[in-house]
Each structure stands twice: as C-alpha cells, then as structure tokens.
Write a protein that holds these residues in place. Sequence first.
Motif, short mmCIF file in Angstrom:
data_model
loop_
_atom_site.label_atom_id
_atom_site.label_comp_id
_atom_site.label_asym_id
_atom_site.label_seq_id
_atom_site.Cartn_x
_atom_site.Cartn_y
_atom_site.Cartn_z
N ALA A 7 0.85 -1.20 0.00
CA ALA A 7 0.00 0.00 0.00
C ALA A 7 0.89 1.25 0.00
O ALA A 7 2.08 1.18 0.29
N HIS A 8 0.29 2.40 -0.33
CA HIS A 8 1.12 3.61 -0.41
C HIS A 8 0.63 4.71 0.52
O HIS A 8 -0.53 4.77 0.91
N LEU A 9 1.58 5.58 0.84
CA LEU A 9 1.31 6.83 1.56
C LEU A 9 1.77 7.94 0.63
O LEU A 9 2.92 7.93 0.17
N ARG A 10 0.86 8.86 0.33
CA ARG A 10 1.21 9.97 -0.56
C ARG A 10 1.02 11.29 0.19
O ARG A 10 -0.05 11.53 0.73
N VAL A 11 2.05 12.10 0.20
CA VAL A 11 2.01 13.37 0.92
C VAL A 11 2.34 14.50 -0.03
O VAL A 11 3.28 14.40 -0.83
N LYS A 12 1.55 15.57 0.05
CA LYS A 12 1.91 16.82 -0.64
C LYS A 12 1.96 17.91 0.43
O LYS A 12 1.10 17.95 1.33
N THR A 13 2.95 18.76 0.35
CA THR A 13 3.09 19.82 1.37
C THR A 13 3.82 21.02 0.78
O THR A 13 4.62 20.88 -0.15
N ASP A 14 3.54 22.18 1.36
CA ASP A 14 4.23 23.40 0.98
C ASP A 14 5.50 23.60 1.80
O ASP A 14 6.23 24.57 1.57
N SER A 15 5.77 22.71 2.74
CA SER A 15 6.88 22.90 3.68
C SER A 15 7.98 21.86 3.46
O SER A 15 7.78 20.67 3.74
N VAL A 16 9.13 22.30 2.99
CA VAL A 16 10.23 21.35 2.77
C VAL A 16 10.73 20.80 4.10
O VAL A 16 11.17 19.64 4.18
N ALA A 17 10.61 21.60 5.16
CA ALA A 17 11.02 21.11 6.48
C ALA A 17 10.15 19.93 6.89
O ALA A 17 10.61 18.98 7.54
N TYR A 18 8.89 19.98 6.50
CA TYR A 18 7.98 18.88 6.84
C TYR A 18 8.39 17.61 6.09
O TYR A 18 8.39 16.50 6.64
N VAL A 19 8.80 17.76 4.81
CA VAL A 19 9.25 16.60 4.04
C VAL A 19 10.42 15.94 4.76
O VAL A 19 10.44 14.72 4.97
N ASP A 20 11.39 16.75 5.15
CA ASP A 20 12.56 16.19 5.83
C ASP A 20 12.16 15.55 7.16
O ASP A 20 12.68 14.50 7.53
N GLY A 21 11.20 16.18 7.85
CA GLY A 21 10.71 15.63 9.12
C GLY A 21 10.04 14.27 8.91
O GLY A 21 10.25 13.34 9.69
N ILE A 22 9.27 14.13 7.84
CA ILE A 22 8.60 12.85 7.57
C ILE A 22 9.64 11.77 7.28
O ILE A 22 9.57 10.66 7.81
#
Length: 238
Positions: free
Chosen positions: A169-184
């Motif tokens: 299964a997949h998890l798909r994330v879209k965000t305006d925050s690059v810090a959040y990407v790194d945090g994930i």
Amino acid sequence: MRRDVRPDPAFRFHQRDLSEYRDADLNPYLKLHLAYGPPVLTADQAHAARGRWAETFGRAAPLHVEVGSGNGFFLAGMAGLHPDWNWLGLEIRFKRVVQTAGRIRAAGAAHARIARYDAFWMGDLFDDGEVSGLYVNHPDPWPKPRETRNRLLARPFAETAARLLASGAHLRVKTDSVAYVDGILAVLDGLPFEVVGRSDDIASEGPPWPPDDDVVSSYQRKFLDRQAPVHALWIRRL
Ligand SMILES: C[S@@+](CC[C@H](N)C(=O)[O-])C[C@H]1O[C@@H](n2cnc3c(N)ncnc32)[C@H](O)[C@@H]1O
C-alpha cells in the motif's frame, strides 16, 4: 504526553446530551454533521466501523483514506478517478466535514464517506493492513521549532501508518513545507517503508506518481497560484 494519546474532548462532544447546551452556544456545523447522514460519519460511527468497512460502504473494495480533507475537493475528485475503491476522508473541523459531504453528494460518489475524526487517533479506526492507500495534502506545517511537536506526521503517525497499511500500500504526501518533508523522512527511519519518489516542485518536475492519478487539492491550488513550490513524497509500505 504523546499527541496520539492526548484526551480529546471534541471527540466525545456529540455523545453528550445536546440539550445540556444553549442552542446559541453550539457550532451550527456540529448539529448539521450529526443530522447529515451518509456520506457523513460521526466519530462514533467511524469508530464502530473498524474491521467492518465493507459493511459501512455496502461493498468490499480497497480502502483509501485521506487525512485532513479540508473542503473535500481532493477526496471527491479522487473518488471520481477510482470508482472501484472505497474512499474515506478524516477531518476534524465540523464545517469542513459538511463541505466535504456536499462535494461528495454533488459528485454522486456513493463510494466515499467523510468522518469527523481527529487523525491523531486514526489508529482506532482500522485493523492491521486494512488500508490500501493513505493521502495527506498540506497538513498544517507548524513551522516554528517550538511548534514541531504539533505536527500530525510525526513518529506515532508513522508507526500507526505502518500498522494499518497493507503490504504494498502507499502513503502519498503533498506539502508546501520542505522542512515537513525532511521531518517525515526522519520519522520513517527504521519502519517498513521505502520512498518510491520525491518531487520538490510539482509544477516543474511533476508529482512522483503518475500525473493523471492525482487531483490538485484546494491548498495546493493556492500555492501553485503563488508559484510557491509544492513538495511531494510517494512512500510504499514494504
Ligand atoms: C491546511 S488544511 C489542508 C486541507 C486539504 N487537505 C487541502 O490540501 O486543501 C489542513 C486540514 O487538516 C485538518 N486537520 C488538522 N488537524 C487534523 C486532525 N488532527 N485530524 C483531522 N483533520 C485535521 C484541518 O481542519 C484542515 O482542514
């Protein structure tokens, strides 16, 4: 205290006798969501559906879940792209639950539901491996260092996702925050996930998943209109 075990008075609010409250004190959308019926699920109805989602949808089909559905534009759109899947949105704000329900009805998506539920408690809703896809679009970014602990996509969320997502299964994330990407990416460490793809500007690079398998969410539209980069992560449960 771990955010995923915090007390949540709003979660139980509707279980109380509404006559205890003066009408003027009640959020009108709280009352509306209680009276709405399908596609709205109250927190209790969603809770009772654990392990029995096929019954709730009236058919057995892969279950895809969006967290923080906002006004429901993405959820209703994706339900249109994938009529063979069951679609469930989780949204904490009563007004947005009602807005999403309106969009689902307008789209004629009988295979979509919107539950009023605090996603910090998402683990209560699903048995192990019950979910085939999880989507999070523009989660509240909490950008200041002292606010980071409020982020939904933290270690407890990642551990819960690892449990409820089926293998493959997949998890798909879209965000305006690059810090959040790194945090994930940091909180996935050591869990059974692999990063399938990443985009740091969907507008110029495209999303990591097939572009025709996506709907621009309302928040995403705001950032695209401002020419601000939208980041995306495509993650697979091993
Ligand atoms: C920034 S908005 C993004 C809305 C939508 N996903 C979009 O991209 O247009 C974040 C949404 O998440 C919802 N939300 C925030 N915390 C939540 C929680 N703990 N559980 C469920 N929904 C939550 C908010 O009410 C809001 O609708």
